[in-house]
Design a protein around this motif. Structure first.
Motif, mmCIF file in Angstrom:
data_model
loop_
_atom_site.group_PDB
_atom_site.id
_atom_site.type_symbol
_atom_site.label_atom_id
_atom_site.label_comp_id
_atom_site.label_asym_id
_atom_site.label_seq_id
_atom_site.Cartn_x
_atom_site.Cartn_y
_atom_site.Cartn_z
ATOM 1 N N PRO A 65 7.348 -7.928 -4.812
ATOM 2 C CA PRO A 65 7.131 -6.692 -5.578
ATOM 3 C C PRO A 65 6.834 -6.904 -7.056
ATOM 4 N N GLU A 66 7.366 -7.970 -7.650
ATOM 5 C CA GLU A 66 7.110 -8.177 -9.072
ATOM 6 C C GLU A 66 5.646 -8.514 -9.352
ATOM 7 N N ARG A 67 4.901 -8.880 -8.303
ATOM 8 C CA ARG A 67 3.460 -9.146 -8.436
ATOM 9 C C ARG A 67 2.656 -8.263 -7.471
ATOM 10 N N ARG A 68 3.152 -7.085 -7.209
ATOM 11 C CA ARG A 68 2.487 -6.134 -6.304
ATOM 12 C C ARG A 68 2.151 -6.799 -4.956
ATOM 13 N N ASN A 69 3.094 -7.571 -4.484
ATOM 14 C CA ASN A 69 2.995 -8.246 -3.175
ATOM 15 C C ASN A 69 1.840 -9.243 -3.093
ATOM 16 N N ALA B 35 4.100 0.311 -4.277
ATOM 17 C CA ALA B 35 2.990 0.082 -5.198
ATOM 18 C C ALA B 35 1.778 -0.562 -4.557
ATOM 19 N N ALA B 36 2.004 -1.371 -3.503
ATOM 20 C CA ALA B 36 0.878 -2.151 -2.994
ATOM 21 C C ALA B 36 1.098 -2.570 -1.549
ATOM 22 N N ALA C 121 -1.734 -7.129 -3.276
ATOM 23 C CA ALA C 121 -2.651 -7.123 -4.418
ATOM 24 C C ALA C 121 -3.295 -8.492 -4.601
ATOM 25 N N ASP D 197 -1.803 -14.753 -5.342
ATOM 26 C CA ASP D 197 -1.069 -14.853 -6.603
ATOM 27 C C ASP D 197 -1.877 -15.717 -7.577
ATOM 28 N N GLY E 138 -1.120 1.983 -1.709
ATOM 29 C CA GLY E 138 -1.295 1.392 -3.024
ATOM 30 C C GLY E 138 -2.411 0.362 -3.044
ATOM 31 N N TYR E 139 -2.217 -0.695 -3.829
ATOM 32 C CA TYR E 139 -3.271 -1.679 -4.040
ATOM 33 C C TYR E 139 -3.482 -2.568 -2.815
ATOM 34 N N CYS E 140 -4.735 -2.674 -2.422
ATOM 35 C CA CYS E 140 -5.151 -3.599 -1.361
ATOM 36 C C CYS E 140 -6.360 -4.337 -1.929
#
Length: 263
Positions: free
Chosen positions: A24-28, A62-63, A66, A69, A109-111
């Motif tokens: 979660p800290e990097r939008r998965n 959120a995502a 995303a 990494d 969310g973000y994909c």
């Protein structure tokens, strides 16, 4: 610190198994360790006979995923480490794409980037109305593997695939639906219940028939000379030889709901 991928049994229906992308800290965003965990999660659900449908989701709100990494790119996706990174990603995509059970991606969310690639490995994709899709490879200068482009092109067509890559812009869920990237756009509040309902409907049906159709669709995507016609014929024959075929006919004649065992 590097995120995780884990299996979650559905608390309302044991026939549904979830693969969760949790960073979660990097939008998965998917770390190297997460790429390596994906095939393990796939194998666990593939081997569990009680699971009939596999669903993919991102942790939190959120995502979905995303992308990869990017913070690891300097160390692990350049120089001598680039080959190993690509191997880990290829194993993850291969495991998802070849899972014989139906796979549903539930996107909120973000994909983005690798998240789109993961969603493309699913058989069906359902998006919340807050979903955002993008492949920003051209903004990063990375080369994108032909297999991923081919999967995208098969859904949206060559012109749209080029636009998505050339512009690297973000697309709304409605735009993604209009181009055929997702099956349906659903209000956020209804997403989980709607996707569960679809998964349950699939799980109610004969597993051998569902698996046969999945295999045949995959084979038909290949050039005719590369198709495994024997595998196609065997999957169809297995349906007619199954206990489920006899159960389906009996249930239809008795006007009752069939109880399929997958045998």
């Amino acid at each position: 610190m590097g995120g995780r991928v884990y299996v979650e049994r559905d608390d309302r229906d044991p026939r549904l198994g979830w693969i969760v992308f949790d960073h979660p800290e990097r939008r998965n965003a998917i770390s190297v360790e997460m790429w390596r965990q994906i095939p393990l999660a796939v194998r666990e659900l593939a081997e569990d006979e009680s699971v009939r449908v596999v669903l993919l989701r991102g942790a939190g709100e959120a995502a979905f995923v995303a992308g990869a990494d990017i913070s690891e790119f300097g160390e692990k996706r350049s120089g001598s480490g680039a080959g190993n990174y690509d191997v880990d990603g290829a194993h993850a995509f291969g495991a998802l794409a070849t899972l014989p059970k139906p796979v549903i991606a539930m996107v909120r969310g973000y994909c983005v980037g690798g998240g789109v690639a993961i969603a493309l490995c699913a058989d069906l994709r359902y998006a919340a109305d807050d979903a955002v899709f993008a492949i920003p490879a051209a903004q990063l200068g990375v080369g994108y593997h032909a297999g991923g482009i081919e999967m995208l092109q098969s859904l949206v067509g060559p012109s749209r695939a080029k636009e998505i890559f050339f512009t690297a812009r973000r697309y709304s869920a409605l735009e993604a639906h209009a181009m055929g990237l997702v099956n349906e756009v659903i209000p956020v509040a209804d997403l989980l219940s709607r996707v569960r309902d679809i998964a349950r409907r699939i799980a109610d049906n004969a597993p051998l028939t569902v698996a046969s159709v999945k295999r045949i669709v995959s084979e038909l995507a290949q050039p005719r000379e590369q198709r495994d016609e024997a595998a196609i014929d065997a999957s169809i024959a297995a349906c007619f030889a199954s206990e489920d075929y006899r159960e389906g006919v009996a249930a239809f004649l008795a006007k009752r709901k069939p109880r399929f065992s997958g045998r």
